[in-house]
Design a protein around this motif. Sequence first.
Motif, PDB file in Angstrom:
ATOM      1  N   UNK A  81     -28.124 -29.108 -46.590  1.00  0.00           N
ATOM      2  CA  UNK A  81     -27.642 -28.494 -47.840  1.00  0.00           C
ATOM      3  C   UNK A  81     -26.128 -28.646 -47.977  1.00  0.00           C
ATOM      4  N   UNK A  82     -25.640 -29.797 -47.532  1.00  0.00           N
ATOM      5  CA  UNK A  82     -24.224 -30.104 -47.695  1.00  0.00           C
ATOM      6  C   UNK A  82     -23.306 -29.523 -46.635  1.00  0.00           C
ATOM      7  N   UNK A  83     -23.864 -28.805 -45.664  1.00  0.00           N
ATOM      8  CA  UNK A  83     -23.046 -28.193 -44.620  1.00  0.00           C
ATOM      9  C   UNK A  83     -23.488 -28.716 -43.249  1.00  0.00           C
ATOM     10  N   UNK A  84     -22.538 -28.865 -42.320  1.00  0.00           N
ATOM     11  CA  UNK A  84     -22.908 -29.376 -40.993  1.00  0.00           C
ATOM     12  C   UNK A  84     -23.772 -28.396 -40.209  1.00  0.00           C
ATOM     13  N   UNK A  85     -24.766 -28.960 -39.544  1.00  0.00           N
ATOM     14  CA  UNK A  85     -25.635 -28.198 -38.646  1.00  0.00           C
ATOM     15  C   UNK A  85     -25.627 -28.907 -37.300  1.00  0.00           C
ATOM     16  N   UNK A  86     -25.430 -28.138 -36.221  1.00  0.00           N
ATOM     17  CA  UNK A  86     -25.324 -28.716 -34.885  1.00  0.00           C
ATOM     18  C   UNK A  86     -26.638 -28.604 -34.127  1.00  0.00           C
ATOM     19  N   UNK A  87     -27.073 -29.719 -33.577  1.00  0.00           N
ATOM     20  CA  UNK A  87     -28.236 -29.728 -32.702  1.00  0.00           C
ATOM     21  C   UNK A  87     -27.804 -29.207 -31.328  1.00  0.00           C
ATOM     22  N   UNK A  88     -28.649 -29.296 -30.335  1.00  0.00           N
ATOM     23  CA  UNK A  88     -28.360 -28.696 -29.033  1.00  0.00           C
ATOM     24  C   UNK A  88     -27.413 -29.521 -28.171  1.00  0.00           C
ATOM     25  N   UNK A  89     -27.508 -30.866 -28.245  1.00  0.00           N
ATOM     26  CA  UNK A  89     -26.736 -31.695 -27.308  1.00  0.00           C
ATOM     27  C   UNK A  89     -25.347 -31.986 -27.854  1.00  0.00           C
ATOM     28  N   UNK A  90     -24.347 -31.358 -27.271  1.00  0.00           N
ATOM     29  CA  UNK A  90     -22.958 -31.504 -27.703  1.00  0.00           C
ATOM     30  C   UNK A  90     -22.088 -31.779 -26.485  1.00  0.00           C
ATOM     31  N   UNK A  91     -21.149 -32.710 -26.613  1.00  0.00           N
ATOM     32  CA  UNK A  91     -20.236 -33.022 -25.512  1.00  0.00           C
ATOM     33  C   UNK A  91     -19.052 -32.069 -25.451  1.00  0.00           C
ATOM     34  N   UNK A  92     -18.824 -31.351 -26.534  1.00  0.00           N
ATOM     35  CA  UNK A  92     -17.613 -30.545 -26.720  1.00  0.00           C
ATOM     36  C   UNK A  92     -16.364 -31.421 -26.704  1.00  0.00           C
ATOM     37  N   UNK A  93     -16.462 -32.570 -27.340  1.00  0.00           N
ATOM     38  CA  UNK A  93     -15.277 -33.417 -27.508  1.00  0.00           C
ATOM     39  C   UNK A  93     -14.358 -32.842 -28.579  1.00  0.00           C
ATOM     40  N   UNK A  94     -14.923 -31.985 -29.441  1.00  0.00           N
ATOM     41  CA  UNK A  94     -14.195 -31.259 -30.488  1.00  0.00           C
ATOM     42  C   UNK A  94     -13.635 -32.161 -31.591  1.00  0.00           C
ATOM     43  N   UNK A  95     -14.146 -33.379 -31.689  1.00  0.00           N
ATOM     44  CA  UNK A  95     -13.690 -34.274 -32.757  1.00  0.00           C
ATOM     45  C   UNK A  95     -13.973 -33.675 -34.128  1.00  0.00           C
ATOM     46  N   UNK A  96     -15.120 -33.037 -34.279  1.00  0.00           N
ATOM     47  CA  UNK A  96     -15.492 -32.466 -35.582  1.00  0.00           C
ATOM     48  C   UNK A  96     -14.513 -31.385 -36.019  1.00  0.00           C
ATOM     49  N   UNK A  97     -14.067 -30.570 -35.068  1.00  0.00           N
ATOM     50  CA  UNK A  97     -13.128 -29.494 -35.398  1.00  0.00           C
ATOM     51  C   UNK A  97     -11.755 -30.054 -35.762  1.00  0.00           C
ATOM     52  N   UNK A  98     -11.258 -30.943 -34.925  1.00  0.00           N
ATOM     53  CA  UNK A  98      -9.894 -31.438 -35.112  1.00  0.00           C
ATOM     54  C   UNK A  98      -9.747 -32.351 -36.325  1.00  0.00           C
ATOM     55  N   UNK A  99     -10.805 -33.062 -36.687  1.00  0.00           N
ATOM     56  CA  UNK A  99     -10.670 -34.040 -37.762  1.00  0.00           C
ATOM     57  C   UNK A  99     -11.182 -33.547 -39.114  1.00  0.00           C
ATOM     58  N   UNK A 100     -11.705 -32.340 -39.158  1.00  0.00           N
ATOM     59  CA  UNK A 100     -12.138 -31.786 -40.447  1.00  0.00           C
ATOM     60  C   UNK A 100     -10.937 -31.689 -41.387  1.00  0.00           C
ATOM     61  N   UNK A 101     -10.977 -32.342 -42.549  1.00  0.00           N
ATOM     62  CA  UNK A 101      -9.809 -32.368 -43.441  1.00  0.00           C
ATOM     63  C   UNK A 101      -9.465 -31.009 -44.046  1.00  0.00           C
ATOM     64  N   UNK A 102     -10.402 -30.078 -44.010  1.00  0.00           N
ATOM     65  CA  UNK A 102     -10.170 -28.754 -44.587  1.00  0.00           C
ATOM     66  C   UNK A 102     -10.062 -27.653 -43.535  1.00  0.00           C
ATOM     67  N   UNK A 103     -10.075 -28.056 -42.256  1.00  0.00           N
ATOM     68  CA  UNK A 103     -10.028 -27.077 -41.158  1.00  0.00           C
ATOM     69  C   UNK A 103     -11.123 -26.021 -41.347  1.00  0.00           C
ATOM     70  N   UNK A 104     -12.282 -26.498 -41.792  1.00  0.00           N
ATOM     71  CA  UNK A 104     -13.379 -25.588 -42.115  1.00  0.00           C
ATOM     72  C   UNK A 104     -14.289 -25.292 -40.931  1.00  0.00           C
ATOM     73  N   UNK A 105     -14.209 -26.105 -39.885  1.00  0.00           N
ATOM     74  CA  UNK A 105     -15.086 -25.922 -38.729  1.00  0.00           C
ATOM     75  C   UNK A 105     -14.371 -25.098 -37.665  1.00  0.00           C
ATOM     76  N   UNK A 106     -15.056 -24.078 -37.192  1.00  0.00           N
ATOM     77  CA  UNK A 106     -14.500 -23.210 -36.153  1.00  0.00           C
ATOM     78  C   UNK A 106     -15.467 -23.139 -34.978  1.00  0.00           C
ATOM     79  N   UNK A 107     -14.913 -22.734 -33.834  1.00  0.00           N
ATOM     80  CA  UNK A 107     -15.747 -22.500 -32.659  1.00  0.00           C
ATOM     81  C   UNK A 107     -15.310 -21.173 -32.057  1.00  0.00           C
ATOM     82  N   UNK A 108     -16.181 -20.194 -32.122  1.00  0.00           N
ATOM     83  CA  UNK A 108     -15.820 -18.869 -31.639  1.00  0.00           C
ATOM     84  C   UNK A 108     -14.786 -18.217 -32.547  1.00  0.00           C
ATOM     85  N   UNK A 109     -14.017 -17.305 -31.983  1.00  0.00           N
ATOM     86  CA  UNK A 109     -13.064 -16.533 -32.780  1.00  0.00           C
ATOM     87  C   UNK A 109     -11.633 -17.059 -32.710  1.00  0.00           C
TER      88      UNK A 109
END
Length: 241
Positions: free
Chosen positions: A202-230
């Motif tokens: 529905x236009x929003x990212x959904x994460x499956x179980x297998x993640x490397x925690x490379x954090x590319x998605x967080x750092x490269x989001x152009x709107x800083x919309x992705x967060x991890x924890x608080x």
Amino acid sequence: MVYYFSGTGNSRWVAKKIGKKLNEDVVNIIDINKSDDIHVKEGEIIGFVCPTYAWLPAEIMLNFIKELKFEKCSFSFLICTCDSEAGNIGKLLKKNYSINSVYSIDMPNNYIISSDIDSKEVIDSKLENAEKIINEICIEVSNKNSVCKINKGSFSVLKTKLVAPLFNKYARNTKSFTVENSCVSCGLCQDICPVDCIKLVDGKPFWDKYCLQCLACIHRCPKKAIQYGKKSKNFGRYYLE
């Protein structure tokens, strides 16, 4: 040939510097199809560059090295990029993966799950020092010197043998990822995920179980919309071209 994996650019930056100085091709392992049959030439120098995650080289690179048949190469080396400590990885890589030389290079911090990125002054200083280390590595690799130059840090054996496996088993969960309303559904996070963990629903990212925690998605989001924890919301973003 220099193979690399990189989430936020640190290892790619190092790999390209190494490749240029050694006059070797540089390849992102994510761009290699699983069906590709990689032929290592006899006498070839093979290099690997990747980040350390919780005092171990990135799992995706270790798996790649296991599958790559490079017995015919004349010399192999691995460079781990890290914030400050690489752990006790030297013997592991030399014994279990037949790597001739192992290095670590301190690079700018990107693990904003626990702490903020470095200041511009610290980033510039780390990159300047990294250039010097890269020059030294290239000389040693050219001479095929078998060395182990790693900043192990404190309690390195404990961290690599105990903490790292626990991190891989429990800390790499995706439940703490959240998306703010500022998300514009650009799909960049989905496109750059190295393990296809992210899908747009529905236009929003959904994460499956297998993640490397490379954090590319967080750092490269152009709107800083992705967060991890608080904590990540209050921290900066980092990406090295």
